[in-house]
Design an enzyme around this catalytic site. Structure first.
Site, PDB file in Angstrom:
ATOM      1  CB  ALA A   1     -19.290  98.664   6.824  1.00 43.96           C
ATOM      2  CG  ASP A   2     -19.633  93.999   4.810  1.00 42.09           C
ATOM      3  OD1 ASP A   2     -18.559  93.011   5.352  1.00 42.09           O
ATOM      4  OD2 ASP A   2     -21.159  93.140   5.693  1.00 42.09           O
ATOM      5  CB  SER A   3     -20.437  97.441  -0.311  1.00 39.92           C
ATOM      6  OG  SER A   3     -21.424  97.225  -0.120  1.00 39.92           O
TER       7      SER A   3
ATOM      8  CB  ALA B   1     -16.063  94.836  -1.202  1.00 39.91           C
TER       9      ALA B   1
END
Length: 404
Positions: A176-178, A181
Site C-alpha cells: 500500500a505504501d508503494s 508513493a
C-alpha cells in the site's frame, strides 16, 4: 547526457525542481525518491536524534541499513528539529527556495509547530505541500496512526488474497505504501502542472488507504450494481482459467495466464487436451473459471512431468503465456531484467558497489539516473544550510539550541 561524474546536468526532466522530504516510512520518502531519480534536487530533512526509521529497517551491513541505500538515493541528507524555533525558522527559509514539501506527520503536527499551510504558503506562494497520511487530513480516522498494513486490510486487498479456506493474507512488503508513493509522485506533478498555469501552489492530500483501493478494480461498482462481493480464490481467477501456479518435475514453479481466449486454446493444444476447446463452457473466461478444476488438472499434470526449462521452451514455442516463479536470486540472473538493466550497480562510498532497482522507467531523450545511494544521517547539513546563507555562527547557534 544527463549526468557527468555524478552531477546532474540541466537537461534532466526535473532539473531545477527542489523537493524537501520531511516524511518517513515509506510512501512519502519513496515518492521523493522517484522525483529525485529524474533530476529533482531532493533534500531529506530528518530529526537530529530520530532519523527516518527506514535506516534501521531490514538487514544491514557493517552497521549500514541497506533499505535506506535504496530509499535515500539521490537525496542530500540534513538534520533539523522542527519543534525548535531555530529549526522552524530554518525550514521556512528552505521552504522559500523549494517547489515541493512532502510530509507525513499526523494532521495538526505541522500546525502545532506553526509550520502549517498558512505559514508555508506565506513564505512561498508557489509551494506545493504534499501531505501523505494513513487516512487523509479529515474524517473520523484522520488522527489515528496509519500504516500501509492497515490500508491493505481496510481496502479489501487482504479480504480477497489467500486461499478460500485460509485467513485473509497481508503482503510481506510495503504494498500500500508503494502504490501510494506512485500516486503521490503523480499528484505532485499534477499540482506542479496546475502551478504552471495559475502561478500558485496548493496542498496535496494523499491518504494511503485510497490508491490501493483504486488498483483493486471495480469492486465497489460490482457491489453497488449487483451486490457482488469478490471472494478469496487463491491463485485462481474468477475471470479466466487456467490461471494458477504449477509445480514442475524438477521442483520449481511456473505461473500460467490465459486472459485471452486464443492463449487458452493454445495451452490446451500444447498439453494434449484439444477436445476441451470444443466444450460449450470453454468459450468464455468466466465459464472456463467455473471449470478450473478440470483445466488445472490438465495443465498441472502436463507440467509436472517436465522440467521447468522444457516447460518454458514449449510454452514459448506455442506462444502461450507463462513465467517462472522467481525469487530474488532468479531475478538477478534473469536475461530480460539484465537486458533492461532493471537491477543496476551503484558505487557507494560506505559499501562499495551495490545493486539495487534502477529508475522506474526509461525516457529516450532525458533519462533518469541514480547519482548516489542513500547518504549518512545529516551528511549534508552544513553544505545545504551554508548554501542557504547561514554562517558558521548561525550553525553553531542552531546546534546549541538543539535544532541541528
Amino acid at each position: 547526457m544527463t549526468e557527468t561524474n555524478g552531477i546532474l546536468t540541466h537537461d534532466a526532466p526535473l532539473a531545477g525542481l527542489r523537493v524537501l522530504d520531511l516524511a518517513t516510512l515509506f510512501a512519502g520518502p519513496l515518492a521523493a525518491t522517484m522525483l529525485g531519480d529524474f533530476g529533482a534536487e531532493v533534500i531529506k530533512v530528518e530529526h537530529p536524534s530520530k532519523p527516518d526509521p527506514s535506516r534501521g529497517h531490514g538487514p544491514s551491513k557493517n552497521g549500514v541499513g541497506l533499505w535506506w541505500k535504496l530509499l535515500g538515493r539521490n537525496k542530500r541528507a540534513i538534520t533539523l528539529n522542527l519543534s525548535r524555533p531555530g529549526g522552524r525558522a530554518t525550514l521556512l527559509r528552505l521552504a522559500a527556495t523549494a517547489d515541493v514539501i512532502i510530509e507525513n506527520f499526523r494532521p495538526g503536527t505541522l500546525e502545532k509547530w506553526d509550520l502549517g499551510w498558512e505559514e508555508l504558503s506565506a513564505a512561498n506562494p508557489r509551494l506545493v505541500l504534499t501531505r501523505v497520511t494513513g487516512f487523509g487530513q479529515f474524517g473520523p480516522y484522520a488522527h489515528r496512526p496509519g500504516f500501509g498494513t492497515l490500508a491493505e486490510a481496510m481496502s479489501g486487498f487482504a479480504s480477497i488474497t489467500g486461499e478460500p479456506d485460509a485467513p485473509p493474507t497481508l503482503p510481506p512488503f510495503g504494498l500500500a505504501d508503494s502504490i501510494a508513493a506512485l500516486a503521490t509522485a503523480y499528484a505532485v506533478m499534477t499540482a506542479l502542472a496546475a502551478r504552471d498555469r495559475t502561478g500558485e501552489g496548493q496542498v496535496v492530500d494523499m491518504a494511503i488507504i485510497e490508491p490501493i483501493l483504486t488498483v483493486l478494480g471495480p469492486q465497489p461498482l460490482w457491489y453497488d450494481q449487483l451486490g457482488y462481493v469478490q471472494e478469496r480464490t487463491g491463485n485462481r481467477s474468477a475471470n479466466n482459467a487456467p490461471r494458477n501456479t504449477y509445480r514442475t518435475a524438477d521442483g520449481t514453479w511456473v505461473a500460467v495466464s490465459t486472459s485471452a481466449q486464443s492463449v487458452a486454446e493454445r495451452v490446451m493444444r500444447l498439453v494434449g487436451r484439444p477436445e476441451l476447446i470444443d466444450e460449450p463452457w470453454f468459450a468464455t473466461g468466466a465459464e472456463r473459471a467455473a471449470h478450473a478444476d478440470v483445466l488445472d488438472t490438465a495443465v498441472g499434470t502436463w507440467i509436472a512431468a517436465r522440467t521447468r526449462t522444457d516447460v518454458l521452451a514449449a510454452f514459448e514455442k506455442a506462444e502461450a503465456a507463462i513465467a517462472p516463479v522467481q525469487d530474488v536470486r532468479d531475478v538477478l540472473t534473469d536475461p530480460q531484467y539484465q537486458a533492461l538493466d532493471t537491477v543496476t550497480t551503484v558505487d557507494d562510498p560506505e559499501l562499495g558497489p551495490i545493486r539495487m532497482q534502477n529508475v522506474l522507467f526509461r525516457l529516450s531523450a532525458t533519462p533518469g539516473a541514480i547519482r548516489w545511494a542513500g547518504r549518512p544521517h545529516g551528511a549534508d547539513t552544513e553544505t545545504v544550510l551554508t548554501e542557504l546563507g547561514l554562517t558558521p555562527a548561525d550553525l553553531a547557534a542552531l546546534r546549541t539550541e538543539g535544532a541541528l
